[in-house]
Design a protein around this motif. Structure first.
Motif, PDB file in Angstrom:
ATOM      1  N   GLN A  35      19.017 -50.501 -23.630  1.00 19.05           N
ATOM      2  CA  GLN A  35      19.105 -50.081 -22.229  1.00 19.05           C
ATOM      3  C   GLN A  35      17.998 -49.094 -21.870  1.00 19.05           C
ATOM      4  O   GLN A  35      17.423 -49.164 -20.780  1.00 19.05           O
ATOM      5  CB  GLN A  35      20.473 -49.450 -21.958  1.00 19.05           C
ATOM      6  N   TYR A  36      17.690 -48.172 -22.775  1.00 15.35           N
ATOM      7  CA  TYR A  36      16.719 -47.125 -22.468  1.00 15.35           C
ATOM      8  C   TYR A  36      15.347 -47.360 -23.102  1.00 15.35           C
ATOM      9  O   TYR A  36      14.391 -46.657 -22.778  1.00 15.35           O
ATOM     10  CB  TYR A  36      17.272 -45.757 -22.893  1.00 15.35           C
ATOM     11  N   ALA A  94      18.902 -49.330 -11.835  1.00 14.79           N
ATOM     12  CA  ALA A  94      19.997 -48.406 -11.538  1.00 14.79           C
ATOM     13  C   ALA A  94      20.746 -48.052 -12.811  1.00 14.79           C
ATOM     14  O   ALA A  94      21.143 -46.894 -13.020  1.00 14.79           O
ATOM     15  CB  ALA A  94      20.940 -49.032 -10.516  1.00 14.79           C
ATOM     16  N   SER A  95      20.932 -49.041 -13.697  1.00  8.17           N
ATOM     17  CA  SER A  95      21.626 -48.783 -14.962  1.00  8.17           C
ATOM     18  C   SER A  95      20.825 -47.841 -15.856  1.00  8.17           C
ATOM     19  O   SER A  95      21.388 -47.144 -16.700  1.00  8.17           O
ATOM     20  CB  SER A  95      21.899 -50.097 -15.699  1.00  8.17           C
ATOM     21  N   GLU A  96      19.503 -47.811 -15.659  1.00 10.49           N
ATOM     22  CA  GLU A  96      18.634 -46.924 -16.434  1.00 10.49           C
ATOM     23  C   GLU A  96      18.497 -45.546 -15.795  1.00 10.49           C
ATOM     24  O   GLU A  96      17.840 -44.664 -16.345  1.00 10.49           O
ATOM     25  CB  GLU A  96      17.248 -47.562 -16.584  1.00 10.49           C
ATOM     26  N   LYS A 124      19.533 -53.710 -10.092  1.00 16.08           N
ATOM     27  CA  LYS A 124      20.685 -53.407 -10.941  1.00 16.08           C
ATOM     28  C   LYS A 124      20.232 -52.858 -12.296  1.00 16.08           C
ATOM     29  O   LYS A 124      20.817 -51.914 -12.825  1.00 16.08           O
ATOM     30  CB  LYS A 124      21.535 -54.666 -11.148  1.00 16.08           C
ATOM     31  N   ILE A 125      19.196 -53.471 -12.848  1.00 17.30           N
ATOM     32  CA  ILE A 125      18.675 -53.020 -14.145  1.00 17.30           C
ATOM     33  C   ILE A 125      18.181 -51.578 -14.057  1.00 17.30           C
ATOM     34  O   ILE A 125      18.523 -50.731 -14.896  1.00 17.30           O
ATOM     35  CB  ILE A 125      17.534 -53.948 -14.613  1.00 17.30           C
TER      36      ILE A 125
END
Length: 222
Positions: free
Chosen positions: A156-157, A59-61, A56-57
């Motif tokens: 996040q990035y 994919a969010s990135e 999930k992490i």
């Protein structure tokens, strides 16, 4: 009787995400590689929960594309680096603008520790410590700005950018020029001239973009 705090499974997910991120960003997991929860759980000797959290992490990135119980590596190319740095440039300019208006003294003071750590890491020829200090330097902008949502986007990035920086720093024998570039930026921030700061920040990040982009640029076909 004292309350027993639960062990956070997410911490394991973060660790798994960190290792998978490194493998993806450095190209050890090529685009199109399938990442299956069950296989990853066996490799990491963990239950599927942390694996699912890691997926999930990532994919969010934007590093993987998910599809139920499997995920496919998307990876990075030159355009992705450009996107990351156009976003980073906008975020850091806004954070610096807010920080300069809010507390320039705290901003200048906060940069001294990371700068010292960068100098020490350069002398020790330690790219890991250097990269961590570099990222801490830029994170000070968000700390002083005190803008939670802005900091959330950076968070996040930040991991992907940090892995990219480390891969680049490992290729250089002398990180002195990078130290000097950060010193110039810190001196301009201390002087308090916003336009000079923003101009230097733009050049600073664009140089980093070009340096990090080089390994991901495909040579033109004949």
């Amino acid at each position: 009787m004292s309350e027993i705090l639960p062990i956070k499974q997410q911490a394991l997910g973060d660790q798994v995400a960190g290792e998978l991120r490194r493998l993806i960003v450095t190209g050890r997991y090529a685009p199109g590689t399938s990442l299956v929860e069950g296989h990853l759980a066996e490799q990491f000797n963990l239950s599927r929960g942390p694996i699912r959290d890691a997926i999930k992490i990532l994919a969010s990135e934007g590093l993987i594309d998910t599809n139920r119980r499997s995920a496919t590596v998307v990876g990075l190319d030159g355009e992705d680096i450009d996107e990351l740095f156009s976003l980073r440039g906008s975020l850091e300019r806004l954070a610096l603008e807010i920080g300069l208006q809010r507390d320039r003294s705290a901003l200048s003071k906060g940069l001294r520790g990371p700068l010292r750590q960068m100098r020490e890491a350069r002398e020790a020829r330690d790219p890991d410590a250097f990269t961590a200090a570099d990222v801490r330097f830029h994170s000070v902008f968000y700390d002083v700005a005190g803008h939670r949502r802005l900091a959330d986007v950076w968070s996040q990035y930040r991991p992907t950018i940090e892995v990219l920086l480390l891969a680049s720093n490992e290729r250089y024998e002398d990180l002195g020029p990078s130290v000097a570039a950060h010193e110039v930026l810190a001196e301009l921030i201390e002087s308090g001239d916003p336009e000079a700061v923003f101009e230097e920040l733009h050049g600073h990040l664009d140089n980093a973009r070009l340096r990090l982009r080089a390994p991901y640029t495909r040579p033109a076909s004949d």
